[in-house]
Design a protein around this motif. Structure first.
Motif, PDB file in Angstrom:
ATOM      1  N   ILE A  69       0.849  -1.179   0.000  1.00 38.24           N
ATOM      2  CA  ILE A  69       0.000   0.000   0.000  1.00 38.24           C
ATOM      3  C   ILE A  69       0.890   1.237   0.000  1.00 38.24           C
ATOM      4  N   SER A  70       0.497   2.244  -0.755  1.00 44.26           N
ATOM      5  CA  SER A  70       1.243   3.485  -0.815  1.00 44.26           C
ATOM      6  C   SER A  70       0.274   4.628  -1.071  1.00 44.26           C
ATOM      7  N   ARG A  71       0.776   5.842  -0.931  1.00 47.96           N
ATOM      8  CA  ARG A  71      -0.084   6.995  -1.184  1.00 47.96           C
ATOM      9  C   ARG A  71       0.701   8.086  -1.875  1.00 47.96           C
ATOM     10  N   ASP A  72      -0.003   8.858  -2.675  1.00 47.96           N
ATOM     11  CA  ASP A  72       0.538  10.026  -3.334  1.00 47.96           C
ATOM     12  C   ASP A  72      -0.335  11.193  -2.909  1.00 47.96           C
ATOM     13  N   ASN A  73       0.141  11.948  -1.933  1.00 47.03           N
ATOM     14  CA  ASN A  73      -0.676  13.023  -1.389  1.00 47.03           C
ATOM     15  C   ASN A  73      -0.931  14.136  -2.400  1.00 47.03           C
ATOM     16  N   ALA A  74      -0.015  14.334  -3.328  1.00 46.67           N
ATOM     17  CA  ALA A  74      -0.210  15.344  -4.358  1.00 46.67           C
ATOM     18  C   ALA A  74      -1.370  15.001  -5.276  1.00 46.67           C
ATOM     19  N   LYS A  75      -1.683  13.719  -5.394  1.00 49.76           N
ATOM     20  CA  LYS A  75      -2.784  13.263  -6.241  1.00 49.76           C
ATOM     21  C   LYS A  75      -4.001  12.816  -5.448  1.00 49.76           C
ATOM     22  N   ASN A  76      -3.955  12.938  -4.124  1.00 50.44           N
ATOM     23  CA  ASN A  76      -5.051  12.477  -3.267  1.00 50.44           C
ATOM     24  C   ASN A  76      -5.440  11.036  -3.595  1.00 50.44           C
ATOM     25  N   THR A  77      -4.440  10.196  -3.754  1.00 50.18           N
ATOM     26  CA  THR A  77      -4.674   8.837  -4.205  1.00 50.18           C
ATOM     27  C   THR A  77      -3.891   7.840  -3.363  1.00 50.18           C
ATOM     28  N   VAL A  78      -4.549   6.740  -3.029  1.00 45.68           N
ATOM     29  CA  VAL A  78      -3.905   5.619  -2.379  1.00 45.68           C
ATOM     30  C   VAL A  78      -3.891   4.454  -3.355  1.00 45.68           C
ATOM     31  N   TYR A  79      -2.821   3.671  -3.310  1.00 46.50           N
ATOM     32  CA  TYR A  79      -2.632   2.565  -4.229  1.00 46.50           C
ATOM     33  C   TYR A  79      -2.493   1.254  -3.473  1.00 46.50           C
ATOM     34  N   LEU A  80      -2.819   0.181  -4.146  1.00 48.93           N
ATOM     35  CA  LEU A  80      -2.526  -1.153  -3.650  1.00 48.93           C
ATOM     36  C   LEU A  80      -1.882  -1.932  -4.782  1.00 48.93           C
ATOM     37  N   GLN A  81      -0.576  -2.121  -4.683  1.00 50.42           N
ATOM     38  CA  GLN A  81       0.150  -2.929  -5.648  1.00 50.42           C
ATOM     39  C   GLN A  81       0.052  -4.377  -5.221  1.00 50.42           C
ATOM     40  N   MET A  82      -0.487  -5.219  -6.075  1.00 50.75           N
ATOM     41  CA  MET A  82      -0.726  -6.614  -5.765  1.00 50.75           C
ATOM     42  C   MET A  82       0.111  -7.468  -6.704  1.00 50.75           C
ATOM     43  N   ASN A  83       1.061  -8.191  -6.137  1.00 51.96           N
ATOM     44  CA  ASN A  83       1.935  -9.067  -6.897  1.00 51.96           C
ATOM     45  C   ASN A  83       1.712 -10.513  -6.503  1.00 51.96           C
ATOM     46  N   ASN A  84       2.137 -11.414  -7.373  1.00 51.05           N
ATOM     47  CA  ASN A  84       1.995 -12.847  -7.126  1.00 51.05           C
ATOM     48  C   ASN A  84       0.585 -13.188  -6.675  1.00 51.05           C
ATOM     49  N   LEU A  85      -0.372 -12.744  -7.453  1.00 53.36           N
ATOM     50  CA  LEU A  85      -1.768 -12.935  -7.088  1.00 53.36           C
ATOM     51  C   LEU A  85      -2.149 -14.407  -7.092  1.00 53.36           C
ATOM     52  N   LYS A  86      -3.056 -14.738  -6.186  1.00 49.64           N
ATOM     53  CA  LYS A  86      -3.551 -16.092  -6.015  1.00 49.64           C
ATOM     54  C   LYS A  86      -5.057 -16.106  -6.215  1.00 49.64           C
ATOM     55  N   PRO A  87      -5.621 -17.252  -6.601  1.00 50.77           N
ATOM     56  CA  PRO A  87      -7.078 -17.308  -6.761  1.00 50.77           C
ATOM     57  C   PRO A  87      -7.834 -16.859  -5.514  1.00 50.77           C
ATOM     58  N   GLU A  88      -7.304 -17.118  -4.347  1.00 55.96           N
ATOM     59  CA  GLU A  88      -7.969 -16.712  -3.125  1.00 55.96           C
ATOM     60  C   GLU A  88      -7.971 -15.206  -2.898  1.00 55.96           C
ATOM     61  N   ASP A  89      -7.250 -14.457  -3.725  1.00 56.97           N
ATOM     62  CA  ASP A  89      -7.309 -13.002  -3.680  1.00 56.97           C
ATOM     63  C   ASP A  89      -8.527 -12.452  -4.417  1.00 56.97           C
ATOM     64  N   THR A  90      -9.248 -13.306  -5.115  1.00 53.27           N
ATOM     65  CA  THR A  90     -10.425 -12.866  -5.856  1.00 53.27           C
ATOM     66  C   THR A  90     -11.450 -12.264  -4.900  1.00 53.27           C
ATOM     67  N   ALA A  91     -11.857 -11.038  -5.177  1.00 53.43           N
ATOM     68  CA  ALA A  91     -12.783 -10.322  -4.310  1.00 53.43           C
ATOM     69  C   ALA A  91     -13.076  -8.968  -4.920  1.00 53.43           C
TER      70      ALA A  91
END
Length: 115
Positions: A69-91
Motif C-alpha cells: 500500500i502506498s499513497r501520493d498526497n499530491a494526487k489524493n490517491t492511495v494505491y494497492l500494488q498486488m503481486n503474485n496474485l492467487k485465486p484466493e485473492d479474488t474479491a
C-alpha cells in the motif's frame, strides 16, 4: 462531500500483478489514514492493508510480502500494488477512510484471479 473512487481491477492469471487506485475528494487527504478492504462472495469483508497519514503501513498476514500500500498526497490517491496474485485473492476491493468520525467507502473494484 466525501467521495472515494477505486479503479484498476480486472482479470489476471495466478502469479500476475495488478495495481489498484483510490482517488479521494472532500477530505484533507494528507491527514487521514486510508485502508483497503476486500470481500469475496459469501465471505466477511476483511481488512487487507492500512496506511497512516505518516506513511506507516500494516497488512493482513495473507498478503504480506505480496501487496504494497502506498499513497501520493499530491494526487489524493492511495494505491494497492498486488503481486503474485492467487485465486484466493479474488474479491471486490474497497478503499475506506474516516472523516469527522464517519466511515466512507468507495464503490469497489473487482479483482478476479484465475488458476
Amino acid at each position: 462531500q466525501v467521495q472515494l473512487v477505486e479503479s484498476g481491477g480486472g482479470l489476471v492469471q495466478a502469479g500476475g500483478s495488478l495495481r489498484l487506485s483510490c482517488a479521494a475528494s472532500g477530505i484533507i487527504f494528507n491527514i487521514v489514514a486510508m485502508d483497503w478492504y476486500r470481500q469475496a462472495p459469501g465471505k466477511q469483508r476483511e481488512l487487507v492493508a492500512t496506511i497512516t497519514s505518516r506513511g506507516s503501513t500494516n497488512y493482513a498476514d495473507s498478503v504480506k510480502g505480496r501487496f504494497t500500500i502506498s499513497r501520493d498526497n499530491a494526487k489524493n490517491t492511495v494505491y494497492l500494488q498486488m503481486n503474485n496474485l492467487k485465486p484466493e485473492d479474488t474479491a471486490v476491493y474497497y478503499c475506506r477512510t474516516t472523516w469527522w468520525g464517519r466511515d466512507y467507502w468507495g464503490q469497489g473494484t473487482q479483482v478476479t484471479v484465475s488458476s
